[in-house]
Design a protein around this motif. Structure first.
Motif, PDB file in Angstrom:
ATOM      1  N   UNK A  28       0.832  -1.200   0.000  1.00 52.09           N
ATOM      2  CA  UNK A  28       0.000   0.000   0.000  1.00 52.09           C
ATOM      3  C   UNK A  28       0.870   1.255   0.000  1.00 52.09           C
ATOM      4  N   UNK A  29       1.916   1.300   0.819  1.00 55.62           N
ATOM      5  CA  UNK A  29       2.787   2.477   0.870  1.00 55.62           C
ATOM      6  C   UNK A  29       3.576   2.664  -0.422  1.00 55.62           C
ATOM      7  N   UNK A  30       4.071   1.581  -0.988  1.00 55.54           N
ATOM      8  CA  UNK A  30       4.823   1.684  -2.240  1.00 55.54           C
ATOM      9  C   UNK A  30       3.941   2.233  -3.357  1.00 55.54           C
ATOM     10  N   UNK A  37      -3.827   4.840  -5.158  1.00 54.44           N
ATOM     11  CA  UNK A  37      -4.553   4.466  -3.940  1.00 54.44           C
ATOM     12  C   UNK A  37      -4.854   2.973  -4.016  1.00 54.44           C
ATOM     13  N   UNK A  38      -4.589   2.256  -2.923  1.00 57.37           N
ATOM     14  CA  UNK A  38      -4.782   0.807  -2.920  1.00 57.37           C
ATOM     15  C   UNK A  38      -5.372   0.387  -1.587  1.00 57.37           C
ATOM     16  N   UNK A  43      -6.517  -9.509   1.076  1.00 56.83           N
ATOM     17  CA  UNK A  43      -7.657 -10.056   0.326  1.00 56.83           C
ATOM     18  C   UNK A  43      -8.323  -8.993  -0.534  1.00 56.83           C
ATOM     19  N   UNK A  44      -8.339  -7.738  -0.076  1.00 59.18           N
ATOM     20  CA  UNK A  44      -8.895  -6.649  -0.879  1.00 59.18           C
ATOM     21  C   UNK A  44      -7.936  -6.281  -2.015  1.00 59.18           C
ATOM     22  N   UNK A  45      -6.643  -6.268  -1.737  1.00 63.28           N
ATOM     23  CA  UNK A  45      -5.655  -5.952  -2.774  1.00 63.28           C
ATOM     24  C   UNK A  45      -5.704  -6.965  -3.913  1.00 63.28           C
ATOM     25  N   UNK A  46      -5.991  -8.207  -3.574  1.00 65.80           N
ATOM     26  CA  UNK A  46      -6.016  -9.268  -4.587  1.00 65.80           C
ATOM     27  C   UNK A  46      -7.160  -9.102  -5.581  1.00 65.80           C
ATOM     28  N   UNK A  47      -8.136  -8.286  -5.255  1.00 69.35           N
ATOM     29  CA  UNK A  47      -9.292  -8.086  -6.135  1.00 69.35           C
ATOM     30  C   UNK A  47      -9.136  -6.897  -7.077  1.00 69.35           C
ATOM     31  N   UNK A  48      -8.038  -6.133  -6.921  1.00 71.96           N
ATOM     32  CA  UNK A  48      -7.846  -4.903  -7.676  1.00 71.96           C
ATOM     33  C   UNK A  48      -6.786  -5.095  -8.759  1.00 71.96           C
ATOM     34  N   UNK A  66      -2.223 -17.105  -0.130  1.00 69.33           N
ATOM     35  CA  UNK A  66      -3.255 -16.973   0.895  1.00 69.33           C
ATOM     36  C   UNK A  66      -2.688 -16.157   2.058  1.00 69.33           C
ATOM     37  N   UNK A  67      -3.222 -14.952   2.260  1.00 71.00           N
ATOM     38  CA  UNK A  67      -2.804 -14.089   3.349  1.00 71.00           C
ATOM     39  C   UNK A  67      -1.478 -13.379   3.170  1.00 71.00           C
ATOM     40  N   UNK A  68      -0.946 -13.340   1.962  1.00 75.18           N
ATOM     41  CA  UNK A  68       0.365 -12.710   1.750  1.00 75.18           C
ATOM     42  C   UNK A  68       0.432 -12.074   0.369  1.00 75.18           C
ATOM     43  N   UNK A  69       1.202 -10.986   0.283  1.00 73.54           N
ATOM     44  CA  UNK A  69       1.422 -10.307  -0.993  1.00 73.54           C
ATOM     45  C   UNK A  69       2.879  -9.869  -1.077  1.00 73.54           C
TER      46      UNK A  69
END
Length: 114
Positions: A28-30, A37-38, A43-48, A66-69
Motif C-alpha cells: 500500500x505504501x509503495x 490508492x490501494x 484479500x482486498x488488494x487481490x481483487x484490484x 493466501x494471506x500474503x502479498x
C-alpha cells in the motif's frame, strides 16, 4: 519506495515505518508513493488491478498467496515483508515459491498489475 523499506522490521497490521510494516502495508505504501490508492488488506488488494499470468510479471506487479502479498522488483525478484525473515526482504520469486510450497502454503493464488 519499497526498496527504501528493505531494512524495516515486520509487524502484523502495521502501516508505518516506526512500527514496522506487514506485507499489505508495504504494498500500500509503495503504491501510494506512486500516486496509486490501494486497499489495506491482502484479500482486498487481490481483487484490484489486471489479472496476470506468471510469465507476464514485471516490476511493480503483485504476487499473492493466501494471506500474503509481494511486489515484483523485476521479472525474477520480489520484495515483501515476511515472517521467514521477520523483515522486509528481497529474494528470487522462485525461492519464495519453493519455500511456501514446502511449508504447505502452496503456489501463488493470483498475479495482479495495479
Amino acid at each position: 519506495m519499497a526498496n527504501q523499506r528493505s531494512s524495516i522490521g515486520l509487524t502484523a497490521a502495521a502501516t508505518t515505518q516506526s512500527l514496522g510494516l506487514d506485507c499489505p502495508g508495504l504494498t500500500q505504501q509503495a503504491l501510494a508513493a506512486c500516486g496509486i490508492a490501494y486497499p489495506r488488506d491482502t484479500d482486498q488488494q487481490q481483487q484490484v488491478g489486471e489479472q496476470l499470468t506468471a510469465d507476464r510479471l514485471r516490476r511493480g506487479d503483485l504476487v499473492f498467496w493466501k494471506g500474503h502479498v509481494a511486489m515484483m522488483l523485476d521479472a525474477e525478484r520480489i520484495i515483501h515483508a515476511n515472517a521467514h525473515h521477520m523483515a522486509t526482504a528481497i529474494e528470487p520469486l522462485s525461492q519464495t515459491r519453493a519455500r511456501y510450497v514446502a511449508a504447505g502454503v502452496g503456489e501463488p493464488t493470483a498475479y495482479r498489475r495495479p
